[in-house]
Design a protein around this motif. Structure first.
Motif, PDB file in Angstrom:
ATOM      1  N   ARG A  33       0.836  -1.220   0.000  1.00  0.00           N
ATOM      2  CA  ARG A  33       0.000   0.000   0.000  1.00  0.00           C
ATOM      3  C   ARG A  33       0.859   1.254   0.000  1.00  0.00           C
ATOM      4  NH1 ARG A  33      -2.879  -3.158   3.677  1.00  0.00           N
ATOM      5  NH2 ARG A  33      -2.048  -2.015   5.447  1.00  0.00           N
ATOM      6  N   LYS A  34       1.901   1.259   0.807  1.00  0.00           N
ATOM      7  CA  LYS A  34       2.792   2.421   0.877  1.00  0.00           C
ATOM      8  C   LYS A  34       3.530   2.616  -0.450  1.00  0.00           C
ATOM      9  CE  LYS A  34       6.617   4.340   3.510  1.00  0.00           C
ATOM     10  NZ  LYS A  34       7.567   4.146   4.578  1.00  0.00           N
ATOM     11  N   ALA A  35       3.986   1.530  -1.037  1.00  0.00           N
ATOM     12  CA  ALA A  35       4.733   1.620  -2.296  1.00  0.00           C
ATOM     13  C   ALA A  35       3.847   2.111  -3.436  1.00  0.00           C
ATOM     14  CB  ALA A  35       5.349   0.274  -2.645  1.00  0.00           C
ATOM     15  N   THR A  36       2.568   1.721  -3.441  1.00  0.00           N
ATOM     16  CA  THR A  36       1.697   2.189  -4.511  1.00  0.00           C
ATOM     17  C   THR A  36       1.473   3.693  -4.430  1.00  0.00           C
ATOM     18  OG1 THR A  36      -0.276   1.590  -3.234  1.00  0.00           O
ATOM     19  CG2 THR A  36       0.510  -0.012  -4.864  1.00  0.00           C
ATOM     20  N   LEU A  37       1.446   4.221  -3.237  1.00  0.00           N
ATOM     21  CA  LEU A  37       1.352   5.682  -3.090  1.00  0.00           C
ATOM     22  C   LEU A  37       2.606   6.356  -3.637  1.00  0.00           C
ATOM     23  CD1 LEU A  37      -0.204   5.962   0.475  1.00  0.00           C
ATOM     24  CD2 LEU A  37      -1.320   6.407  -1.711  1.00  0.00           C
ATOM     25  N   GLU A  38       3.758   5.769  -3.365  1.00  0.00           N
ATOM     26  CA  GLU A  38       5.020   6.320  -3.857  1.00  0.00           C
ATOM     27  C   GLU A  38       5.103   6.205  -5.379  1.00  0.00           C
ATOM     28  OE1 GLU A  38       8.531   8.368  -3.439  1.00  0.00           O
ATOM     29  OE2 GLU A  38       7.061   7.938  -1.884  1.00  0.00           O
ATOM     30  N   ILE A  39       4.597   5.100  -5.930  1.00  0.00           N
ATOM     31  CA  ILE A  39       4.590   4.931  -7.389  1.00  0.00           C
ATOM     32  C   ILE A  39       3.746   6.029  -8.031  1.00  0.00           C
ATOM     33  CG2 ILE A  39       3.717   3.465  -9.262  1.00  0.00           C
ATOM     34  CD1 ILE A  39       4.622   1.047  -7.573  1.00  0.00           C
ATOM     35  N   ALA A  40       2.611   6.326  -7.441  1.00  0.00           N
ATOM     36  CA  ALA A  40       1.751   7.383  -7.976  1.00  0.00           C
ATOM     37  C   ALA A  40       2.463   8.731  -7.948  1.00  0.00           C
ATOM     38  CB  ALA A  40       0.452   7.453  -7.189  1.00  0.00           C
ATOM     39  N   LYS A  41       3.154   9.002  -6.862  1.00  0.00           N
ATOM     40  CA  LYS A  41       3.875  10.270  -6.719  1.00  0.00           C
ATOM     41  C   LYS A  41       4.978  10.388  -7.774  1.00  0.00           C
ATOM     42  CE  LYS A  41       6.932  12.627  -3.487  1.00  0.00           C
ATOM     43  NZ  LYS A  41       7.652  12.486  -2.231  1.00  0.00           N
ATOM     44  N   VAL A  42       5.771   9.356  -7.921  1.00  0.00           N
ATOM     45  CA  VAL A  42       6.869   9.376  -8.891  1.00  0.00           C
ATOM     46  C   VAL A  42       6.305   9.385 -10.309  1.00  0.00           C
ATOM     47  CG1 VAL A  42       8.881   8.116  -9.753  1.00  0.00           C
ATOM     48  CG2 VAL A  42       8.484   8.279  -7.305  1.00  0.00           C
ATOM     49  N   GLY A  43       5.189   8.699 -10.520  1.00  0.00           N
ATOM     50  CA  GLY A  43       4.552   8.698 -11.838  1.00  0.00           C
ATOM     51  C   GLY A  43       4.115  10.094 -12.262  1.00  0.00           C
ATOM     52  N   LYS A  44       3.588  10.855 -11.325  1.00  0.00           N
ATOM     53  CA  LYS A  44       3.186  12.231 -11.622  1.00  0.00           C
ATOM     54  C   LYS A  44       4.400  13.093 -11.960  1.00  0.00           C
ATOM     55  CE  LYS A  44      -1.023  12.127  -8.888  1.00  0.00           C
ATOM     56  NZ  LYS A  44      -1.724  12.628  -7.707  1.00  0.00           N
ATOM     57  N   GLU A  45       5.490  12.899 -11.233  1.00  0.00           N
ATOM     58  CA  GLU A  45       6.715  13.643 -11.528  1.00  0.00           C
ATOM     59  C   GLU A  45       7.244  13.282 -12.913  1.00  0.00           C
ATOM     60  OE1 GLU A  45       9.695  13.231  -8.461  1.00  0.00           O
ATOM     61  OE2 GLU A  45       8.189  13.465  -6.891  1.00  0.00           O
ATOM     62  N   PHE A  46       7.185  11.991 -13.247  1.00  0.00           N
ATOM     63  CA  PHE A  46       7.636  11.535 -14.556  1.00  0.00           C
ATOM     64  C   PHE A  46       6.787  12.160 -15.661  1.00  0.00           C
ATOM     65  CE2 PHE A  46       7.522   8.695 -18.190  1.00  0.00           C
ATOM     66  CZ  PHE A  46       8.870   8.545 -18.456  1.00  0.00           C
ATOM     67  N   ARG A  47       5.484  12.211 -15.438  1.00  0.00           N
ATOM     68  CA  ARG A  47       4.581  12.794 -16.431  1.00  0.00           C
ATOM     69  C   ARG A  47       4.907  14.259 -16.665  1.00  0.00           C
ATOM     70  NH1 ARG A  47      -0.514  15.349 -16.521  1.00  0.00           N
ATOM     71  NH2 ARG A  47      -1.713  14.784 -18.365  1.00  0.00           N
ATOM     72  N   LYS A  48       5.158  15.003 -15.596  1.00  0.00           N
ATOM     73  CA  LYS A  48       5.518  16.418 -15.734  1.00  0.00           C
ATOM     74  C   LYS A  48       6.822  16.583 -16.497  1.00  0.00           C
ATOM     75  CE  LYS A  48       3.284  18.005 -11.503  1.00  0.00           C
ATOM     76  NZ  LYS A  48       3.498  18.528 -10.144  1.00  0.00           N
ATOM     77  N   ALA A  49       7.807  15.754 -16.194  1.00  0.00           N
ATOM     78  CA  ALA A  49       9.093  15.835 -16.876  1.00  0.00           C
ATOM     79  C   ALA A  49       8.955  15.451 -18.344  1.00  0.00           C
ATOM     80  CB  ALA A  49      10.114  14.927 -16.186  1.00  0.00           C
ATOM     81  N   SER A  50       8.125  14.469 -18.617  1.00  0.00           N
ATOM     82  CA  SER A  50       7.908  14.025 -19.982  1.00  0.00           C
ATOM     83  C   SER A  50       7.251  15.117 -20.820  1.00  0.00           C
ATOM     84  CB  SER A  50       7.040  12.770 -19.978  1.00  0.00           C
ATOM     85  OG  SER A  50       6.739  12.364 -21.282  1.00  0.00           O
ATOM     86  N   ILE A  51       6.261  15.756 -20.251  1.00  0.00           N
ATOM     87  CA  ILE A  51       5.573  16.852 -20.968  1.00  0.00           C
ATOM     88  C   ILE A  51       6.529  18.001 -21.210  1.00  0.00           C
ATOM     89  CG2 ILE A  51       3.766  18.604 -20.740  1.00  0.00           C
ATOM     90  CD1 ILE A  51       2.082  16.447 -19.319  1.00  0.00           C
ATOM     91  N   ALA A  52       7.332  18.334 -20.211  1.00  0.00           N
ATOM     92  CA  ALA A  52       8.304  19.421 -20.356  1.00  0.00           C
ATOM     93  C   ALA A  52       9.325  19.093 -21.438  1.00  0.00           C
ATOM     94  CB  ALA A  52       8.985  19.695 -19.032  1.00  0.00           C
ATOM     95  N   ALA A  53       9.758  17.847 -21.501  1.00  0.00           N
ATOM     96  CA  ALA A  53      10.736  17.442 -22.517  1.00  0.00           C
ATOM     97  C   ALA A  53      10.126  17.474 -23.909  1.00  0.00           C
ATOM     98  CB  ALA A  53      11.273  16.053 -22.193  1.00  0.00           C
ATOM     99  N   ALA A  54       8.867  17.141 -24.014  1.00  0.00           N
ATOM    100  CA  ALA A  54       8.186  17.134 -25.312  1.00  0.00           C
ATOM    101  C   ALA A  54       7.994  18.552 -25.839  1.00  0.00           C
ATOM    102  CB  ALA A  54       6.854  16.426 -25.191  1.00  0.00           C
TER     103      ALA A  54
END
Length: 56
Positions: A33-54
């Motif tokens: 449960r704790k790791a899935t929350l962390e995955i969501a957090k890192v996933g959002k950061e990845f999405r922001k970085a991906s959009i910025a790179a695009a």
């Protein structure tokens, strides 16, 4: 962005290892449960970085 992708892969690996133990181990369920929350957090950061790179 590569750092975030590696971090996501590491977190997913940890979840996969603990999912097998969930039925018999309450602590493993808590870790999942704790790791899935962390995955969501890192996933959002990845999405922001991906959009910025695009946009570059």
């Amino acid at each position: 962005m590569k750092k975030l992708a590696n971090q996501l892969a590491e977190l997913c690996g940890a979840v996969i290892a603990d999912i097998e133990k969930v039925e018999t181990n309450k602590a493993a369920a808590a870790r999942v449960r704790k790791a899935t929350l962390e995955i969501a957090k890192v996933g959002k950061e990845f999405r922001k970085a991906s959009i910025a790179a695009a946009k570059k």
